[in-house]
Design a protein around this motif. Sequence first.
Motif, PDB file in Angstrom:
ATOM      1  N   SER A   7      18.556  16.891 -23.164  1.00 38.87           N
ATOM      2  CA  SER A   7      19.371  18.058 -23.517  1.00 38.87           C
ATOM      3  C   SER A   7      20.351  18.453 -22.415  1.00 38.87           C
ATOM      4  CB  SER A   7      18.469  19.252 -23.838  1.00 38.87           C
ATOM      5  OG  SER A   7      17.690  19.611 -22.703  1.00 38.87           O
ATOM      6  N   LYS A   8      20.207  17.887 -21.221  1.00 40.29           N
ATOM      7  CA  LYS A   8      21.045  18.269 -20.088  1.00 40.29           C
ATOM      8  C   LYS A   8      22.017  17.176 -19.648  1.00 40.29           C
ATOM      9  CE  LYS A   8      19.464  22.444 -19.289  1.00 40.29           C
ATOM     10  NZ  LYS A   8      20.345  23.630 -19.417  1.00 40.29           N
ATOM     11  N   PHE A   9      21.578  15.927 -19.671  1.00 41.49           N
ATOM     12  CA  PHE A   9      22.376  14.851 -19.095  1.00 41.49           C
ATOM     13  C   PHE A   9      22.819  13.853 -20.166  1.00 41.49           C
ATOM     14  CE2 PHE A   9      19.942  16.390 -15.469  1.00 41.49           C
ATOM     15  CZ  PHE A   9      20.914  16.439 -14.482  1.00 41.49           C
ATOM     16  N   ALA A  10      24.050  13.364 -19.980  1.00 43.65           N
ATOM     17  CA  ALA A  10      24.589  12.348 -20.886  1.00 43.65           C
ATOM     18  C   ALA A  10      25.506  11.412 -20.106  1.00 43.65           C
ATOM     19  CB  ALA A  10      25.362  12.996 -22.028  1.00 43.65           C
ATOM     20  N   MET A  11      25.705  10.240 -20.650  1.00 49.26           N
ATOM     21  CA  MET A  11      26.648   9.268 -20.105  1.00 49.26           C
ATOM     22  C   MET A  11      27.717   9.007 -21.147  1.00 49.26           C
ATOM     23  SD  MET A  11      25.922   5.344 -18.858  1.00 49.26           S
ATOM     24  CE  MET A  11      27.293   4.291 -18.359  1.00 49.26           C
ATOM     25  N   ARG A  12      28.949   8.821 -20.699  1.00 44.92           N
ATOM     26  CA  ARG A  12      30.008   8.522 -21.649  1.00 44.92           C
ATOM     27  C   ARG A  12      30.964   7.478 -21.064  1.00 44.92           C
ATOM     28  NH1 ARG A  12      33.946  13.909 -21.786  1.00 44.92           N
ATOM     29  NH2 ARG A  12      34.820  13.734 -19.687  1.00 44.92           N
TER      30      ARG A  12
END
Length: 211
Positions: A176-181
Motif C-alpha cells: 500500500s506504500k511502495f510501487a515501482m514504475r
Amino acid sequence: GGGLQFVSANRYSLGGIMNIKNVIVGIVFIGMTSPAMAAGLDNIYVAVDLGRSTYKNSCKDIPSMFYNTCTDSDRGSRFSAGYQINENIAAEISHFNAGKTTASGFGVTDSIETKEWQFSGVGLLPMGDGLSLFAKLGFAHWDVARANSAPTAPPNPGATGTDVLFGIGGKFDFNSKFAMRTHYEFHSAGDSTITGRGDINFLSAGLMYKF
C-alpha cells in the motif's frame, strides 16, 4: 555554423496547448477539492524516476569540420509529486532534468541543456495483482540553455516555452506504500531560431511512495 541544430517532427499550436492545459488544470482542481482530499493526505504520493534522455537528431546538422564527436543522450532525472484522484485518474507535477547534448572537437564544446517543469494528467488501467498500465498527457514548461566554450562565441542564448508531452508505462504496487514504475515519455523543446528545436525522449524506471 558549428551550433547544435534540432529537427522537430511535432508542432503544436498555442491554442491547442492552452486547451490541454485547461483540461489538466481542471482535473487537478477537481482532485484537490474533492471530499477525499479534504479528509486527509492518503492519496498523495512522491516519485523519483531515473533513465536515459535523448535529443533525437540533435547532432544531425553539425558540420564535421567543427566537431568530431557528438553525444545526443544523457542521464535524465525527474522528481514528482502526485495526487491519486481515484483508481483510474491521477495528477502529477514534476521537475525534469533532461541532461545535455554535447558536441566537441579541437578543444571546443557546444552544448544544450534542458530543465523543465511538467504538469500531467495520468490515466490508469488496473490489471490485477498490483499491476497497472498508464498513459500520461500534459505539458512541459522547458528552459533550454546553450553554451559554447569558444573564446569568440557570442553570448550564450537561451529560450523558454511550453510543449505538449505524452507518456505510456506500467506500475507495480509492492504494497500500500511502495510501487515501482517504468515509462517512456516524449515531447518537443527549444526555439528553432535561438537554441535549435528537437524532440526529447525519456525512458525511465523509478520508485513511488504513497503517504
